[in-house]
Design a protein around this motif. Structure first.
Motif, PDB file in Angstrom:
ATOM      1  N   GLY A 190       0.328   5.324   9.267  1.00 14.57           N
ATOM      2  CA  GLY A 190       0.775   5.154   7.882  1.00 14.57           C
ATOM      3  C   GLY A 190       1.597   6.311   7.333  1.00 14.57           C
ATOM      4  N   ARG A 191       1.130   7.535   7.527  1.00  9.17           N
ATOM      5  CA  ARG A 191       1.861   8.692   6.982  1.00  9.17           C
ATOM      6  C   ARG A 191       3.191   8.890   7.704  1.00  9.17           C
ATOM      7  NH1 ARG A 191      -1.751  13.857   6.415  1.00  9.17           N
ATOM      8  NH2 ARG A 191       0.269  14.587   5.723  1.00  9.17           N
ATOM      9  N   ARG A 240       0.841  -1.197   0.000  1.00 15.68           N
ATOM     10  CA  ARG A 240       0.000   0.000   0.000  1.00 15.68           C
ATOM     11  C   ARG A 240       0.880   1.251   0.000  1.00 15.68           C
ATOM     12  NH1 ARG A 240      -3.055   3.152   4.012  1.00 15.68           N
ATOM     13  NH2 ARG A 240      -1.814   2.247   5.656  1.00 15.68           N
ATOM     14  N   ASP A 241       0.574   2.182  -0.873  1.00 22.21           N
ATOM     15  CA  ASP A 241       1.272   3.479  -0.931  1.00 22.21           C
ATOM     16  C   ASP A 241       2.796   3.347  -0.921  1.00 22.21           C
ATOM     17  OD1 ASP A 241      -1.190   4.723  -0.980  1.00 22.21           O
ATOM     18  OD2 ASP A 241      -1.235   5.056   1.191  1.00 22.21           O
ATOM     19  N   GLU A 290       3.231  -3.749   4.004  1.00 21.56           N
ATOM     20  CA  GLU A 290       2.792  -3.664   5.402  1.00 21.56           C
ATOM     21  C   GLU A 290       2.470  -5.074   5.896  1.00 21.56           C
ATOM     22  OE1 GLU A 290       0.621   0.695   5.569  1.00 21.56           O
ATOM     23  OE2 GLU A 290      -0.620  -1.069   5.224  1.00 21.56           O
ATOM     24  N   ASP A 303      -3.929  -4.039  11.963  1.00 20.22           N
ATOM     25  CA  ASP A 303      -4.320  -3.300  10.769  1.00 20.22           C
ATOM     26  C   ASP A 303      -4.667  -1.845  11.106  1.00 20.22           C
ATOM     27  OD1 ASP A 303      -5.083  -2.648   8.221  1.00 20.22           O
ATOM     28  OD2 ASP A 303      -7.034  -3.632   8.352  1.00 20.22           O
ATOM     29  N   GLU A 304      -5.486  -1.630  12.138  1.00 18.65           N
ATOM     30  CA  GLU A 304      -5.933  -0.280  12.497  1.00 18.65           C
ATOM     31  C   GLU A 304      -4.747   0.616  12.855  1.00 18.65           C
ATOM     32  OE1 GLU A 304      -6.954  -2.981  14.800  1.00 18.65           O
ATOM     33  OE2 GLU A 304      -8.181  -3.586  13.091  1.00 18.65           O
ATOM     34  N   LEU A 316      -1.666   0.371  11.796  1.00 18.57           N
ATOM     35  CA  LEU A 316      -0.895   0.711  10.602  1.00 18.57           C
ATOM     36  C   LEU A 316      -1.571   1.824   9.809  1.00 18.57           C
ATOM     37  CD1 LEU A 316       0.363  -2.759   9.319  1.00 18.57           C
ATOM     38  CD2 LEU A 316       1.722  -0.878  10.240  1.00 18.57           C
ATOM     39  N   VAL A 317      -2.886   1.833   9.816  1.00 21.42           N
ATOM     40  CA  VAL A 317      -3.610   2.905   9.123  1.00 21.42           C
ATOM     41  C   VAL A 317      -3.348   4.242   9.822  1.00 21.42           C
ATOM     42  CG1 VAL A 317      -5.899   3.802   8.545  1.00 21.42           C
ATOM     43  CG2 VAL A 317      -5.373   1.372   8.184  1.00 21.42           C
ATOM     44  N   ILE A 318      -3.372   4.228  11.153  1.00 14.62           N
ATOM     45  CA  ILE A 318      -3.179   5.463  11.932  1.00 14.62           C
ATOM     46  C   ILE A 318      -1.768   6.026  11.739  1.00 14.62           C
ATOM     47  CG2 ILE A 318      -3.008   6.375  14.292  1.00 14.62           C
ATOM     48  CD1 ILE A 318      -5.327   4.379  14.991  1.00 14.62           C
TER      49      ILE A 318
END
Ligand SMILES: [Zn+2]
Length: 135
Positions: free
Chosen positions: A86-87, A41-42, A46, A79-80, A82-84
């Motif tokens: 991510g940047r 992803r991006d 991950e 997963d949650e 990694l989303v938080i």
């Protein structure tokens, strides 16, 4: 021509960061065999769950670490999380692309310097300052 130069530049950055990416991929593959999950992803792989979760929880930063970057691989507990982060973690990916094999020693030396200066070895580390500012 510009497109070829961009592709060459990206390829060079991937190769430059590859020693860390390979280590991250090994941990990611191990997580796949221990109940973990993975995706691309991006611009980064991950991995979370299984061995990736165990690895991240046992980092010196402890159980509250949501993500940890090795080259073009971001490891996380869930997963949650990694989303938080991510940047923030993608700023570290860019740092690996710049510093390549020297990223680990440079990061640790900065942490040591901050600690010896009476500052926080993690939060005051210039690599983290940049990642928190931009991510
Ligand atoms: Zn960070």
């Amino acid at each position: 021509m510009l497109r070829v130069l961009r592709l060459g530049s990206k390829l060079a950055r991937i190769v430059w960061a590859s020693p860390y990416s390979l280590l991250g991929l090994l941990i990611g593959v191990a997580s796949q065999f221990t109940g973990g999950h993975g995706r691309f992803r991006d611009g980064a792989f991950e991995f979370y769950g299984g061995f990736a979760t165990w690895f991240v929880r046992h980092l010196p930063t402890g159980i509250h670490t949501a993500g940890f970057t090795l080259g073009h691989v971001i490891l996380g507990q869930a997963d949650e999380g990694l989303v938080i982060v991510g940047r923030h973690e993608r700023v570290h990916v860019r740092q690996y692309e710049v510093w390549g094999p020297f990223m680990g020693p440079a990061y640790l030396l900065c942490s040591l310097w901050m600690w010896c200066s009476g500052k926080d070895a993690y939060r005051d580390n210039p690599f983290e300052v940049e990642a928190y500012r931009e991510g």
